[in-house]
Write a protein that holds these residues in place. Structure first.
Motif, PDB file in Angstrom:
ATOM      1  N   TYR A 341       0.843  -1.199   0.000  1.00  0.00           N
ATOM      2  CA  TYR A 341       0.000   0.000   0.000  1.00  0.00           C
ATOM      3  C   TYR A 341       0.878   1.250   0.000  1.00  0.00           C
ATOM      4  O   TYR A 341       1.059   1.892   1.038  1.00  0.00           O
ATOM      5  N   PRO A 342       1.454   1.580  -1.147  1.00  0.00           N
ATOM      6  CA  PRO A 342       2.360   2.736  -1.213  1.00  0.00           C
ATOM      7  C   PRO A 342       1.603   4.052  -1.063  1.00  0.00           C
ATOM      8  O   PRO A 342       0.370   4.105  -1.095  1.00  0.00           O
ATOM      9  N   HIS A 343       2.387   5.118  -0.875  1.00  0.00           N
ATOM     10  CA  HIS A 343       1.856   6.482  -0.782  1.00  0.00           C
ATOM     11  C   HIS A 343       0.938   6.657   0.431  1.00  0.00           C
ATOM     12  O   HIS A 343       0.064   7.519   0.434  1.00  0.00           O
ATOM     13  N   GLN A 344       1.148   5.824   1.447  1.00  0.00           N
ATOM     14  CA  GLN A 344       0.422   5.954   2.719  1.00  0.00           C
ATOM     15  C   GLN A 344      -1.094   5.913   2.535  1.00  0.00           C
ATOM     16  O   GLN A 344      -1.846   6.566   3.264  1.00  0.00           O
ATOM     17  N   VAL A 345      -1.533   5.096   1.585  1.00  0.00           N
ATOM     18  CA  VAL A 345      -2.965   4.995   1.360  1.00  0.00           C
ATOM     19  C   VAL A 345      -3.676   4.350   2.551  1.00  0.00           C
ATOM     20  O   VAL A 345      -4.841   4.654   2.832  1.00  0.00           O
ATOM     21  N   LEU A 346      -2.978   3.484   3.270  1.00  0.00           N
ATOM     22  CA  LEU A 346      -3.495   2.886   4.507  1.00  0.00           C
ATOM     23  C   LEU A 346      -2.423   3.059   5.581  1.00  0.00           C
ATOM     24  O   LEU A 346      -1.896   2.095   6.125  1.00  0.00           O
ATOM     25  N   GLY A 347      -2.134   4.295   5.901  1.00  0.00           N
ATOM     26  CA  GLY A 347      -0.939   4.607   6.673  1.00  0.00           C
ATOM     27  C   GLY A 347      -1.145   4.825   8.157  1.00  0.00           C
ATOM     28  O   GLY A 347      -0.548   5.743   8.737  1.00  0.00           O
ATOM     29  N   ILE A 348      -1.981   4.003   8.802  1.00  0.00           N
ATOM     30  CA  ILE A 348      -2.147   4.041  10.255  1.00  0.00           C
ATOM     31  C   ILE A 348      -1.489   2.791  10.831  1.00  0.00           C
ATOM     32  O   ILE A 348      -1.899   1.668  10.539  1.00  0.00           O
ATOM     33  N   TRP A 371       4.480   7.845   8.023  1.00  0.00           N
ATOM     34  CA  TRP A 371       3.191   7.241   8.354  1.00  0.00           C
ATOM     35  C   TRP A 371       2.235   8.308   8.857  1.00  0.00           C
ATOM     36  O   TRP A 371       2.588   9.180   9.647  1.00  0.00           O
ATOM     37  N   ILE A 372       0.970   8.226   8.415  1.00  0.00           N
ATOM     38  CA  ILE A 372      -0.032   9.240   8.743  1.00  0.00           C
ATOM     39  C   ILE A 372      -0.279   9.320  10.236  1.00  0.00           C
ATOM     40  O   ILE A 372      -0.481  10.395  10.799  1.00  0.00           O
ATOM     41  N   GLY A 373      -0.259   8.157  10.897  1.00  0.00           N
ATOM     42  CA  GLY A 373      -0.524   8.143  12.327  1.00  0.00           C
ATOM     43  C   GLY A 373      -0.467   6.748  12.889  1.00  0.00           C
ATOM     44  O   GLY A 373       0.063   5.825  12.263  1.00  0.00           O
TER      45      GLY A 373
END
Length: 501
Positions: A341-348, A371-373
């Protein structure tokens, strides 16, 4: 919203609505599918096993009479398929699920529960194995083999339930001090059996409230869900419904999500004339919170709201077992996830599989920056918030300014009051916060009889990855008592993560 959604039927088994559970492959949480795609890419042909645990057997124990129904519902999963309409929904709402994976899910994947799922009744030293094929040899409560016909037709099922009810009445006094539990094990290729966990937990819970605790009603569930949603929206908190695994039953989750939508409604109406959940843009313009969606793909499809989910503990647990070293697992699991899942599409990122303290020793620099969070799922939530703020602020690639754009997803034992308190604290401290609320939404009931206001408690049940690639899996958590794994395996993992610096 029609009044038919606000009141419930009697809860005796004969009068409950027929169960719609597991009649769709999407009656499951999104993160099981996102992990399945990642497992297919990184760990194909990897054997594994899962074990069921009831964490509160003295408070809510599955009665023996529920087993034929439970076995029948599990076996019926063999008939579900990804339909063309459901595939179109996934393509539209989950573009990170690749065409090749959806091809495999639609054309190749099939549940094989009779080979992959074992359900046993442990009582008085014996084991009753409930299977669907007639004439199967099985053990009775004394440990003796018997030929017990059990069919999939309704008459046969009802006959067997009656037999078990009589047996349970006559053996209650003799087995009251002996082992008296259901055991569920799942075995097979990781990618093949990964989807069982959530629907089987939902079925166990539904079985308990059909055959065990029947002193409840659907009445008021819609209004209660709408009120909870309205309070969260008014407070400014964004939230998702995460309640599939411990829902009272399928019908409860349907009613509750309708109530949540009504409490987070915009001025728009859907094609059926019912309320449509407020969008993020509408909520932000109005300075309010909003319903972000549901973890359940089936209800996301039916009600056209966003599906929500990323990863679960098993992604880290399985990675650690495959690597034979938990000290490497957090970084490897995050890196492999980002490849899928590149580009932090699922970045939790989930933090607590081997304790948050160990996770943060890895979650530094570019990982913390990119990472988004993170998701909080055990331990004190307010302390976790302070820890993450301090961690981000001290990282030279993040710092206070970027930290304000980070997000914490809280998902551990939340109710409306706690979520609002956490949201207010996050606003004050300067970090994003959103909430995944499960049992408080989909299994919040009171008994009809007895003391007024007495809770009809949910089951505290889990299915955990037990082994992967021939090695035992371990989860430590930030809560005492949530550890899973043998004492020897837990001790080994603790020794491994102690080497992190």
């Amino acid at each position: 919203m029609s009044s038919s959604t606000t009141t419930g039927a009697s809860t005796t088994d004969g009068q409950l609505p027929p169960s719609m559970a597991c009649t769709s492959i999407l009656d499951n949480d999104l993160y099981k599918f996102t992990m399945q795609q990642a497992v297919l890419q990184h760990y194909p042909n990897t054997p594994c096993s899962y074990h069921f645990t009831n964490r509160s057997p003295l408070r809510a124990r599955l009665p023996r009479t529920a087993l034929p129904w439970l076995r029948e519902k599990i076996d019926s999963m063999a008939t579900v398929r990804l339909t063309p309409e459901e595939r179109v929904f996934l393509e539209r709402r989950c573009p990170y699920l690749k065409p090749a994976y959806l091809d495999w899910l639609e054309s190749t994947f099939r549940f094989c529960p009779q080979e992959e799922v074992k359900v046993e009744w442990k009582t008085g030293g014996g084991s009753l194995v409930v299977q669907s094929e007639p004439g199967s040899p099985r053990l009775d409560a004394s440990g003796d083999l018997q030929e017990v016909p059990l069919t999939n037709n309704t008459a046969g099922l009802n006959t067997r339930v009656s037999q078990l009810q009589q047996e349970q009445q006559t053996t209650t006094t003799t087995t009251s001090n002996k082992e008296d539990i259901v055991e569920i094990t799942i075995q097979g290729d990781w990618a093949q059996v990964i989807l069982y966990e959530v629907p089987i937990l939902a079925l166990v819970s539904e079985a308990y409230f059909r055959f065990g605790d029947q002193d409840w009603s659907y009445s008021g569930q819609f209004e209660s869900a709408r009120s909870k949603s309205e309070r969260l929206v008014a407070a400014g908190a964004s939230f998702a419904e995460f309640g599939t695994r411990r829902r009272r039953d399928y019908e409860t989750q349907r009613i509750v999500i309708q109530g949540l939508i009504a409490g987070s409604a915009s001025d728009k109406k859907g094609d059926n004339g019912e309320s449509v959940a407020m969008t993020a843009a509408e909520a932000m313009a109005a300075g309010k919170g909003f319903l972000t969606g549901t973890s359940n793909l089936h209800f996301a499809h039916l009600m056209d709201i966003p599906p929500i989910g990323t990863m679960a503990h098993e992604w880290f647990m399985g990675t650690a077992a495959i690597l034979s070293d938990a000290s490497l697992a957090n970084a490897e699991a995050l890196n492999r996830w980002a490849q899928t899942y590149p580009h932090q599409v699922l970045g939790i990122a989930l933090t607590d599989t081997f304790t948050t303290a160990a996770f943060l020793k890895t979650f530094r620099g570019s990982l913390a920056r990119d990472w988004i969070g993170v998701r909080h799922d055990s331990g004190d939530a307010f302390e976790f918030m302070d820890r993450m703020i301090q961690h981000y602020d001290q990282d030279p690639l993040v710092g206070p300014e970027m930290r304000r754009k980070k997000k914490i997803v809280f998902s551990d034992g939340l109710d409306t009051d706690l979520a609002i308190r956490l949201y207010e604290a996050a606003v004050q401290k300067g970090i994003g916060a959103t909430f995944g609320i499960g049992t408080h939404f989909t299994n919040d009931y009171h008994h009809l009889s007895g003391t007024e206001g007495e809770k009809s408690p949910a089951m505290n049940i889990v299915i955990k990855l037990h082994s992967c690639a021939g090695r035992e899996c371990v989860k430590l958590s930030d809560d005492h008592g949530k550890e899973s794994g043998s004492p020897e395996a837990v001790a080994q993992v603790k020794q491994q993560i102690a080497t992190l610096v």
